[in-house]
Enzyme design. Structure first.
Site, PDB file in Angstrom:
ATOM      1  N   SER A  55       0.792  -1.232  -0.057  1.00 34.14           N
ATOM      2  CA  SER A  55      -0.127   0.070  -0.195  1.00 34.14           C
ATOM      3  C   SER A  55       0.698   1.365   0.011  1.00 34.14           C
ATOM      4  O   SER A  55       0.394   2.156  -0.829  1.00 34.14           O
ATOM      5  CB  SER A  55      -0.999  -0.185   1.088  1.00 34.14           C
ATOM      6  OG  SER A  55      -1.880  -0.772   1.064  1.00 34.14           O
TER       7      SER A  55
ATOM      8  N   LYS B  16      -9.843  -5.797  10.074  1.00 34.40           N
ATOM      9  CA  LYS B  16     -10.903  -5.451   9.525  1.00 34.40           C
ATOM     10  C   LYS B  16     -12.133  -5.249  10.341  1.00 34.40           C
ATOM     11  O   LYS B  16     -12.977  -4.225  10.163  1.00 34.40           O
ATOM     12  CB  LYS B  16     -11.168  -5.739   8.175  1.00 34.40           C
ATOM     13  CG  LYS B  16      -9.879  -5.743   7.272  1.00 34.40           C
ATOM     14  CD  LYS B  16     -10.434  -6.262   5.934  1.00 34.40           C
ATOM     15  CE  LYS B  16      -8.964  -6.099   4.955  1.00 34.40           C
ATOM     16  NZ  LYS B  16      -9.038  -6.593   3.768  1.00 34.40           N
TER      17      LYS B  16
ATOM     18  N   GLY C 215     -13.674 -13.034   5.396  1.00 31.35           N
ATOM     19  CA  GLY C 215     -13.746 -11.541   5.078  1.00 31.35           C
ATOM     20  C   GLY C 215     -13.693 -11.249   3.683  1.00 31.35           C
ATOM     21  O   GLY C 215     -14.387 -10.560   3.124  1.00 31.35           O
TER      22      GLY C 215
ATOM     23  N   TYR D  54      -2.503 -12.073  -4.203  1.00 30.27           N
ATOM     24  CA  TYR D  54      -1.581 -11.413  -5.167  1.00 30.27           C
ATOM     25  C   TYR D  54      -0.182 -11.494  -4.948  1.00 30.27           C
ATOM     26  O   TYR D  54       0.375 -12.000  -4.113  1.00 30.27           O
ATOM     27  CB  TYR D  54      -1.834 -10.068  -5.372  1.00 30.27           C
ATOM     28  CG  TYR D  54      -1.617  -9.102  -4.255  1.00 30.27           C
ATOM     29  CD1 TYR D  54      -2.389  -8.997  -3.265  1.00 30.27           C
ATOM     30  CD2 TYR D  54      -0.125  -8.700  -3.967  1.00 30.27           C
ATOM     31  CE1 TYR D  54      -2.153  -8.329  -2.028  1.00 30.27           C
ATOM     32  CE2 TYR D  54       0.067  -8.009  -2.929  1.00 30.27           C
ATOM     33  CZ  TYR D  54      -0.797  -7.767  -2.120  1.00 30.27           C
ATOM     34  OH  TYR D  54      -0.428  -7.057  -0.655  1.00 30.27           O
TER      35      TYR D  54
END
Ligand code: ATR
Length: 273
Positions: A17, A66, A130, A217
């Site tokens: 990120s 989360k 999730g 990924y």
């Protein structure tokens, strides 16, 4: 003035990120600094509040926080409610706003980057954690003909589907009950490939010209993608586009400008070999 953002998780070393948001900021001329924050497993909300007190403007939230991110929000946007989890926070005065762009990122990646329309298609979703919870609503909004949610722990698949309320297009089952049905889009939303494992599906789930999509990924040809490839499937993708598209949505929410994602996807894509 430089605005501060961060991604928070545990572990966090693997996160792309900061790299993604830094590229977005450069391309859009936004004056931001974006860092990584590893919160102790029992110290998520303290870490968020400390970051905000030091002037932080928003955060991306990753595993395992989360659900806690949703719980500490004072304002929750619909996608976070629907997913039962938040992946992005925005600080506005005393308010902590929560949203979830994971599902939207998946849909944008399939439809725009892989030219794979979801409308009218049969979709097989593997997993009921999730990642799948966040994907279901945005997928359904695209108008698929059918979505089958399959999970190792069948009870979790049932719960995820039943929480949608009356939704005749969506069904659930365990792996042994998938039968001979084939699908246009098969999405691995499990964490199996993180451990080099294969969810127990048969290659017959891939319909002619199907797409095999791995939400994880950067792992190259995972066992799931390998199964698809061996079955002759040529439309293979991992979740790098999903990651970058959700980041672009978060960036837009924070900064009011949606960055172009193409160059970032090209830079971070790892060959599926
Ligand atoms: P996330 O939030 O990333 O979805 P999670 O909530 O821990 O993570 O969910 C992981 C999912 O991967 C679950 O659906 C899990 O199945 P169970 O609910 O039965 O545990 C699934 N999963 C993990 N390893 C798997 C494997 N080897 N085969 C099939 N499913 C697997």
């Amino acid at each position: 003035m430089t605005d501060h953002y961060a991604v928070i998780g545990n572990p966090i070393a693997q996160s792309k990120s900061p790299e993604i948001h830094t590229m977005f900021a450069r391309a859009t001329g936004q004056d931001i600094v974006y860092t990584k924050l590893e919160a102790p497993l029992d110290g998520f909300s303290d870490a968020v509040l400390r970051f905000r007190a030091a002037g932080g403007r928003g955060m991306n939230v990753t595993a395992p926080f989360k659900l806690q991110a949703l719980a500490m929000a004072t304002r929750t946007r619909p996608a976070a409610w629907a997913a039962g989890a938040a992946n992005t926070l925005r600080f506005d005065g005393e308010q902590i706003e929560a949203d979830n762009f994971d599902g939207l990122g998946l849909v944008r990646d399939l439809v725009h980057n892989h030219s794979m329309p979801i409308a009218g298609r049969r979709v097989l979703l593997l997993g009921a954690g999730g990642a799948v919870r966040g994907a279901l609503h945005p997928l359904l909004e695209e108008g698929p003909a059918r979505v089958l949610v399959v999970n190792r722990t069948v009870e979790k698949a049932r719960k995820v589907v039943e929480e949608l309320g009356h939704e005749p297009r969506v069904a659930w089952c365990g792996y042994p009950d998938v039968g001979d049905e084939c699908f246009d889009i098969v999405i691995d939303g499990t964490s199996a490939s993180l451990r080099g494992e294969l969810p127990p599906i048969r290659a017959s789930v891939f319909g002619p010209d199907a797409m095999a999509y791995e939400m994880v990924y950067g792992k190259g040809l995972t066992p799931f993608l390998k199964l698809a490839k061996t079955a002759g499937i040529t439309r293979l993708a991992d979740g790098v586009g999903m990651l970058i598209e959700q980041a672009a949505e978060a960036f837009n929410w924070w900064r009011g400008v949606r960055p172009d994602t193409r160059a970032v996807i090209d830079k971070l894509t790892v060959a599926l070999v």
